[in-house]
Motif scaffolding. Structure first.
Motif, PDB file in Angstrom:
ATOM      1  N   VAL A 178       0.834  -1.203   0.000  1.00  6.89           N
ATOM      2  CA  VAL A 178       0.000   0.000   0.000  1.00  6.89           C
ATOM      3  C   VAL A 178       0.872   1.258   0.000  1.00  6.89           C
ATOM      4  O   VAL A 178       0.601   2.226  -0.735  1.00  6.89           O
ATOM      5  N   LEU A 179       1.928   1.251   0.798  1.00  2.60           N
ATOM      6  CA  LEU A 179       2.805   2.415   0.873  1.00  2.60           C
ATOM      7  C   LEU A 179       3.513   2.677  -0.455  1.00  2.60           C
ATOM      8  O   LEU A 179       3.804   3.835  -0.784  1.00  2.60           O
TER       9      LEU A 179
ATOM     10  N   VAL B 253       2.197   2.294  -3.431  1.00  2.29           N
ATOM     11  CA  VAL B 253       1.225   3.037  -4.244  1.00  2.29           C
ATOM     12  C   VAL B 253       1.117   4.481  -3.754  1.00  2.29           C
ATOM     13  O   VAL B 253       1.102   5.432  -4.555  1.00  2.29           O
ATOM     14  N   VAL B 254       1.058   4.658  -2.435  1.00  2.00           N
ATOM     15  CA  VAL B 254       0.955   6.004  -1.862  1.00  2.00           C
ATOM     16  C   VAL B 254       2.164   6.854  -2.256  1.00  2.00           C
ATOM     17  O   VAL B 254       2.022   8.017  -2.670  1.00  2.00           O
ATOM     18  N   MET B 255       3.366   6.267  -2.162  1.00  2.00           N
ATOM     19  CA  MET B 255       4.572   7.020  -2.470  1.00  2.00           C
ATOM     20  C   MET B 255       4.694   7.307  -3.959  1.00  2.00           C
ATOM     21  O   MET B 255       5.282   8.321  -4.355  1.00  2.00           O
TER      22      MET B 255
ATOM     23  N   PHE C 270       2.122   8.051  -5.958  1.00  4.64           N
ATOM     24  CA  PHE C 270       1.292   9.226  -6.166  1.00  4.64           C
ATOM     25  C   PHE C 270       1.915  10.463  -5.536  1.00  4.64           C
ATOM     26  O   PHE C 270       1.776  11.577  -6.054  1.00  4.64           O
ATOM     27  N   PHE C 271       2.615  10.264  -4.422  1.00  2.32           N
ATOM     28  CA  PHE C 271       3.288  11.400  -3.790  1.00  2.32           C
ATOM     29  C   PHE C 271       4.401  11.939  -4.689  1.00  2.32           C
ATOM     30  O   PHE C 271       4.510  13.159  -4.896  1.00  2.32           O
TER      31      PHE C 271
ATOM     32  N   SER D  41       2.195  14.966  -6.933  1.00  2.00           N
ATOM     33  CA  SER D  41       2.105  16.067  -5.968  1.00  2.00           C
ATOM     34  C   SER D  41       3.242  17.053  -6.208  1.00  2.00           C
ATOM     35  O   SER D  41       4.287  16.706  -6.767  1.00  2.00           O
TER      36      SER D  41
END
Length: 371
Positions: A210-211, A213-215, A217-218, A222
């Protein structure tokens, strides 16, 4: 219309770079496996049996795949941490110390605080991330304020962290009844839940994916991630563009440390009954291998980590089923790193492809102007 469609089908330079990176990595892996086979032929009396065990052992029996994923989990955390810092062109190697001290901090929260289920592991993971962030922020602060090279300061810091952690373990968290340097048993309220019975496949493994995927997008969706990548590509241009380079460097190293610290806490809370590390676990340095394989792309970090874990499980099975020691894996890892990290490896092929693609693009443009 025909020329427009042809232009649309032509790959961009970024697509060419991505394809080239993938091809170069696959070729490097192939060459490394050939070197491994050659070494096995030299040292083994049963080379075919040993090589088959190396390649297929992690699949037989199928439950070994859970072992591969379990082995990959800490590599994903550390590889993700290194990828973020490398994206900012910061060669901070304190992820090793952050992983170690993050595991200790998570264990301290587990054994010293009485909290309910669900809340307890979350607080322990946050504590590990906080401590890991502080560890990796120190070399960043030294670089931003004093101009100290982060490579040297982070390497030295790892040993400061190690002996500090061992001191805390022996004088504040030690369980005398254990018979060896370790904390008390981790309470069930703080343990990460096992998802597959009779294995150590725990929820922290899902968290690592999960992290990633989060990173991703970060970093790629962003403005803060854009700043990190821009500073990594050209620090002077980033500064002239108005980006606060010092703050961005600190942010990248802080995030990398948090990821490594959470990884350390997750590994201990999910795979151990006590905290018992009295030496650096090595996962932080392994993260460098994973980041190189992934090209610092968070979405490719799990691929690199699972691949490296597959090789390690395969080498372990090979050593038990044949006369070849697990040290053969060092040859494979070394060959892969050398070839993937070598910028000139297959560079001439990429150059020819880019030139040919540019020639076709000019021809298409010429056709459109003629029409």
């Amino acid at each position: 219309m025909k020329t427009g469609r042809e232009k649309h089908r032509l790959p961009t330079n970024r697509q060419i770079e991505n394809r080239f990176t993938l091809i170069r990595t696959l070729v490097a892996v192939g060459i490394a496996l050939i070197c491994c086979l050659a070494l096995i032929l030299l040292v083994s009396e049963e080379p075919l049996q040993a090589f088959v065990a190396f390649l297929t052992g992690p699949l037989d029996p199928p439950k070994n795949l859970a072992t591969v994923l379990q082995t990959a989990a800490p590599l994903i955390f550390s590889g993700l941490a290194v990828s973020v810092m490398f994206s900012c062109n910061q060669f901070n190697l304190a992820g090793e110390g952050a992983f170690f001290l993050g595991g200790l901090a998570g264990s301290a929260v587990a054994v010293k605080l009485v909290l309910p289920y669900v809340v307890h592991p979350i607080v322990a993971l946050l504590a590990g991330g906080l401590v890991g962030g502080v560890v990796c922020a120190i070399p960043g602060l030294l670089k931003v304020k004093l101009g100290a090279t982060e490579v040297v300061s982070s390497l030295m810091l790892n040993y400061v962290v190690l002996y500090l952690g061992v001191y805390i373990l022996n004088y504040f968290l030690l369980d005398p009844a254990a018979g060896f340097p370790a904390t008390e048993r981790l309470p069930d309220t703080a343990r990460l839940e096992t998802l597959i019975p009779k294995t150590n496949f725990h929820i922290g493994i899902i968290l690592s994916f999960v992290l990633c995927v989060v990173m991703y997008f970060f970093l790629y969706r962003s403005k803060y991630g854009y700043s990190i990548r821009m500073v990594g590509q050209n620090e002077n241009f980033a500064r002239y563009s108005g980006i606060n380079v010092g703050a961005t460097i600190m942010m990248a190293q802080l995030i990398g440390g948090i990821l490594a610290g959470v990884g350390g806490a997750s590994e201990v809370l999910g795979g151990y009954t006590r905290f018992q590390w009295v030496a650096l676990p090595g996962y932080g340095f392994d993260g460098v291998i994973v980041a190189i394989l992934a090209g610092n792309n968070p979405l490719l970090v799990p691929v690199g980590a699972v691949f490296l874990a597959y090789l390690r499980v395969g080498a372990d099975i090979m050593s038990r089923r044949s006369d070849v020691a697990t040290e053969v894996l060092a040859v494979v890892q070394g060959a892969i790193i050398l070839l993937v990290a070598a910028k000139l490896f297959l560079q001439h092929i990429k150059h020819k492809y880019i030139v040919a693609n540019a020639t076709r693009l000019e021809a298409v443009k010429g056709g459109e102007e003629h029409e």
